[in-house]
Design a protein around this motif. Structure first.
Motif, PDB file in Angstrom:
ATOM      1  N   THR A   1       6.721  18.948  -2.774  1.00  0.00           N
ATOM      2  CA  THR A   1       6.872  18.425  -0.817  1.00  0.00           C
ATOM      3  C   THR A   1       7.881  16.850  -1.188  1.00  0.00           C
ATOM      4  OG1 THR A   1       6.227  20.179  -0.558  1.00  0.00           O
ATOM      5  CG2 THR A   1       6.566  18.895   1.630  1.00  0.00           C
ATOM      6  N   HIS A   2       8.877  16.527  -0.399  1.00  0.00           N
ATOM      7  CA  HIS A   2       9.046  15.036   0.017  1.00  0.00           C
ATOM      8  C   HIS A   2       9.291  15.577   1.783  1.00  0.00           C
ATOM      9  CE1 HIS A   2      11.551  12.004   1.884  1.00  0.00           C
ATOM     10  NE2 HIS A   2      11.417  10.896   0.608  1.00  0.00           N
ATOM     11  N   PHE A   3       8.634  14.390   2.044  1.00  0.00           N
ATOM     12  CA  PHE A   3       8.667  13.914   3.896  1.00  0.00           C
ATOM     13  C   PHE A   3       8.373  12.619   3.749  1.00  0.00           C
ATOM     14  CE2 PHE A   3       4.501  15.465   2.743  1.00  0.00           C
ATOM     15  CZ  PHE A   3       3.300  14.541   3.875  1.00  0.00           C
ATOM     16  N   LYS A   4       8.544  11.997   5.066  1.00  0.00           N
ATOM     17  CA  LYS A   4       8.590  10.618   5.422  1.00  0.00           C
ATOM     18  C   LYS A   4       8.111  10.263   7.113  1.00  0.00           C
ATOM     19  CE  LYS A   4      12.742   8.378   4.045  1.00  0.00           C
ATOM     20  NZ  LYS A   4      13.889   8.008   4.560  1.00  0.00           N
ATOM     21  N   VAL A   5       7.071   9.652   7.354  1.00  0.00           N
ATOM     22  CA  VAL A   5       6.812   9.807   8.357  1.00  0.00           C
ATOM     23  C   VAL A   5       6.254   7.969   8.530  1.00  0.00           C
ATOM     24  CG1 VAL A   5       4.385  11.580   8.113  1.00  0.00           C
ATOM     25  CG2 VAL A   5       4.596   9.620   6.779  1.00  0.00           C
ATOM     26  N   TYR A   6       5.919   8.111   9.911  1.00  0.00           N
ATOM     27  CA  TYR A   6       6.072   6.361  10.216  1.00  0.00           C
ATOM     28  C   TYR A   6       4.322   6.375  11.036  1.00  0.00           C
ATOM     29  CZ  TYR A   6      10.742   6.644   9.696  1.00  0.00           C
ATOM     30  OH  TYR A   6      11.695   6.582   8.942  1.00  0.00           O
ATOM     31  N   TRP A   7       3.708   4.618   9.919  1.00  0.00           N
ATOM     32  CA  TRP A   7       2.087   4.994  10.686  1.00  0.00           C
ATOM     33  C   TRP A   7       2.553   4.126  11.001  1.00  0.00           C
ATOM     34  CZ3 TRP A   7      -0.301   0.156   8.309  1.00  0.00           C
ATOM     35  CH2 TRP A   7      -2.073   0.226   8.017  1.00  0.00           C
ATOM     36  N   GLN A   8       1.643   3.717  12.414  1.00  0.00           N
ATOM     37  CA  GLN A   8       1.716   2.518  13.118  1.00  0.00           C
ATOM     38  C   GLN A   8       0.586   2.283  13.762  1.00  0.00           C
ATOM     39  OE1 GLN A   8       4.407   2.469  15.654  1.00  0.00           O
ATOM     40  NE2 GLN A   8       6.354   4.111  14.596  1.00  0.00           N
ATOM     41  N   ASP A   9       0.472   1.340  13.234  1.00  0.00           N
ATOM     42  CA  ASP A   9      -1.255   0.054  13.225  1.00  0.00           C
ATOM     43  C   ASP A   9      -0.889  -1.081  13.887  1.00  0.00           C
ATOM     44  OD1 ASP A   9      -2.977  -0.573  11.496  1.00  0.00           O
ATOM     45  OD2 ASP A   9      -1.549  -2.559  10.800  1.00  0.00           O
ATOM     46  N   ILE A  10      -1.291  -0.729  15.059  1.00  0.00           N
ATOM     47  CA  ILE A  10      -1.750  -1.263  16.529  1.00  0.00           C
ATOM     48  C   ILE A  10      -2.947  -2.055  16.228  1.00  0.00           C
ATOM     49  CG2 ILE A  10      -1.337  -0.774  19.144  1.00  0.00           C
ATOM     50  CD1 ILE A  10       1.046   0.103  17.841  1.00  0.00           C
ATOM     51  N   LEU A  11      -2.770  -3.590  16.206  1.00  0.00           N
ATOM     52  CA  LEU A  11      -4.263  -3.982  16.242  1.00  0.00           C
ATOM     53  C   LEU A  11      -4.393  -4.876  17.827  1.00  0.00           C
ATOM     54  CD1 LEU A  11      -3.087  -4.294  13.574  1.00  0.00           C
ATOM     55  CD2 LEU A  11      -4.125  -6.817  13.232  1.00  0.00           C
ATOM     56  N   SER A  12      -3.501  -4.623  18.671  1.00  0.00           N
ATOM     57  CA  SER A  12      -2.938  -5.168  20.096  1.00  0.00           C
ATOM     58  C   SER A  12      -3.742  -4.467  21.498  1.00  0.00           C
ATOM     59  CB  SER A  12      -1.653  -6.396  20.019  1.00  0.00           C
ATOM     60  OG  SER A  12      -0.970  -5.732  20.171  1.00  0.00           O
ATOM     61  N   GLY A  13      -3.310  -5.272  22.183  1.00  0.00           N
ATOM     62  CA  GLY A  13      -3.657  -4.532  23.140  1.00  0.00           C
ATOM     63  C   GLY A  13      -5.132  -4.103  23.557  1.00  0.00           C
ATOM     64  N   PRO A  14      -4.796  -2.652  24.669  1.00  0.00           N
ATOM     65  CA  PRO A  14      -5.775  -1.629  25.435  1.00  0.00           C
ATOM     66  C   PRO A  14      -7.087  -0.832  24.378  1.00  0.00           C
ATOM     67  CG  PRO A  14      -4.601  -1.493  26.798  1.00  0.00           C
ATOM     68  CD  PRO A  14      -3.932  -2.488  25.809  1.00  0.00           C
ATOM     69  N   ASN A  15      -5.811  -0.197  23.695  1.00  0.00           N
ATOM     70  CA  ASN A  15      -6.222   1.051  22.852  1.00  0.00           C
ATOM     71  C   ASN A  15      -5.334   0.575  21.435  1.00  0.00           C
ATOM     72  OD1 ASN A  15      -7.541   2.452  24.910  1.00  0.00           O
ATOM     73  ND2 ASN A  15      -5.594   2.774  25.764  1.00  0.00           N
ATOM     74  N   PRO A  16      -5.756  -0.366  20.520  1.00  0.00           N
ATOM     75  CA  PRO A  16      -6.175  -0.826  19.375  1.00  0.00           C
ATOM     76  C   PRO A  16      -6.038   0.508  18.562  1.00  0.00           C
ATOM     77  CG  PRO A  16      -8.059  -1.851  19.896  1.00  0.00           C
ATOM     78  CD  PRO A  16      -7.170  -1.795  21.459  1.00  0.00           C
ATOM     79  N   THR A  17      -5.249   0.786  17.170  1.00  0.00           N
ATOM     80  CA  THR A  17      -5.417   1.609  16.683  1.00  0.00           C
ATOM     81  C   THR A  17      -6.407   1.125  14.472  1.00  0.00           C
ATOM     82  OG1 THR A  17      -3.705   1.794  15.381  1.00  0.00           O
ATOM     83  CG2 THR A  17      -4.229   3.638  17.440  1.00  0.00           C
ATOM     84  N   SER A  18      -6.632  -0.163  14.471  1.00  0.00           N
ATOM     85  CA  SER A  18      -7.005  -0.739  14.219  1.00  0.00           C
ATOM     86  C   SER A  18      -7.942  -1.727  14.326  1.00  0.00           C
ATOM     87  CB  SER A  18      -5.537  -1.361  12.772  1.00  0.00           C
ATOM     88  OG  SER A  18      -6.992  -1.951  12.204  1.00  0.00           O
ATOM     89  N   ILE A  19      -9.138  -1.609  13.918  1.00  0.00           N
ATOM     90  CA  ILE A  19      -9.826  -2.576  14.463  1.00  0.00           C
ATOM     91  C   ILE A  19     -10.607  -3.734  12.670  1.00  0.00           C
ATOM     92  CG2 ILE A  19     -12.507  -2.751  15.731  1.00  0.00           C
ATOM     93  CD1 ILE A  19     -10.284  -0.960  17.614  1.00  0.00           C
ATOM     94  N   MET A  20     -10.813  -4.494  13.049  1.00  0.00           N
ATOM     95  CA  MET A  20     -11.081  -5.187  11.952  1.00  0.00           C
ATOM     96  C   MET A  20     -12.948  -5.213  12.147  1.00  0.00           C
ATOM     97  SD  MET A  20     -11.300  -9.442  10.628  1.00  0.00           S
ATOM     98  CE  MET A  20      -9.642  -9.676  10.883  1.00  0.00           C
ATOM     99  N   ILE A  21     -13.260  -4.514  11.037  1.00  0.00           N
ATOM    100  CA  ILE A  21     -15.113  -4.313  11.357  1.00  0.00           C
ATOM    101  C   ILE A  21     -16.049  -5.619  10.239  1.00  0.00           C
ATOM    102  CG2 ILE A  21     -15.103  -1.987  11.922  1.00  0.00           C
ATOM    103  CD1 ILE A  21     -15.500  -1.004   8.768  1.00  0.00           C
ATOM    104  N   GLN A  22     -15.131  -5.856   9.665  1.00  0.00           N
ATOM    105  CA  GLN A  22     -15.590  -7.186   8.758  1.00  0.00           C
ATOM    106  C   GLN A  22     -14.422  -8.645   8.479  1.00  0.00           C
ATOM    107  OE1 GLN A  22     -18.898  -7.510   6.813  1.00  0.00           O
ATOM    108  NE2 GLN A  22     -18.002  -9.835   6.819  1.00  0.00           N
TER     109      GLN A  22
END
Length: 188
Positions: A46-67
């Motif tokens: 199976t082949h598929f394509k998705v777009y990974w949205q890495d959001i570090l900014s704003g009030p609801n970041p989806t990527s958080i630095m823990i170290q």
């Protein structure tokens, strides 16, 4: 009453004898029929394509630095947890297909290189509830990065394959990025 006590004592002794002579740790695995797990079917690619949205900014970041990194000259040693949207197209407000959940860690001292460990958890369509697991090296400044698919669940049970990652958009001021993941998955 004496017969009952004698009977119980014999039962306890028999139970102790059987349990002490039985399993010595060698019988923890067994061979099973592949058909029980659906492995008799023909494998699909199976082949598929998705777009990974890495959001570090704003009030609801989806990527958080823990170290934080060990120095401020490279990302080496930093660890970020992610719960990134997987979308059907580049714009972040396009159709949500699932979430990328896991972490990435700065694993290179002389380049921007990450160790990636994440699940793509699909939430729509035929693959709703299924996952693939990606584990590998991501040299973020390379045009194309290849990482292995090491497993999956649901319709992707026993999956293997690889992904190709290509950065489609990046905000150099705040680090937000959109990365295209082209996924090639072998599964039953």
């Amino acid at each position: 009453m004496a017969k009952l006590i004698f009977f119980l004592a014999v039962q306890i002794l028999l139970l102790a004898a059987v349990s002490s002579t039985g399993d010595d740790g060698e019988n923890f695995a067994r061979t099973i029929d592949r058909k029980l797990l659906g492995l008799h079917k023909k494998e699909k690619l199976t082949h598929f394509k998705v777009y990974w949205q890495d959001i570090l900014s704003g009030p609801n970041p989806t990527s958080i630095m823990i170290q934080p990194p060990v120095t401020n000259t490279s990302y080496f040693g930093a660890i970020s947890m992610i719960d990134n949207a997987l979308t059907a197209k580049i714009p972040i407000n396009s159709t949500l297909l699932g979430q990328a959940q896991g972490f990435y860690a700065g694993a290179a001292q002389k380049e921007l290189g990450f160790f990636m460990a994440m699940n793509f958890a699909f939430k729509t369509g035929k693959y709703n509830g299924s996952t693939i697991t990606i584990l590998g090296r991501n040299t973020a400044m390379s045009e194309v990065r290849e990482m292995p698919i090491v497993g999956g669940s649901g319709l992707f049970r026993f999956a293997r394959g690889y992904v190709e990652a290509r950065t489609k958009w990046i905000n150099l001021k705040n680090g937000d990025a959109t990365v295209e993941y082209s996924c090639y998955v072998l599964h039953y």
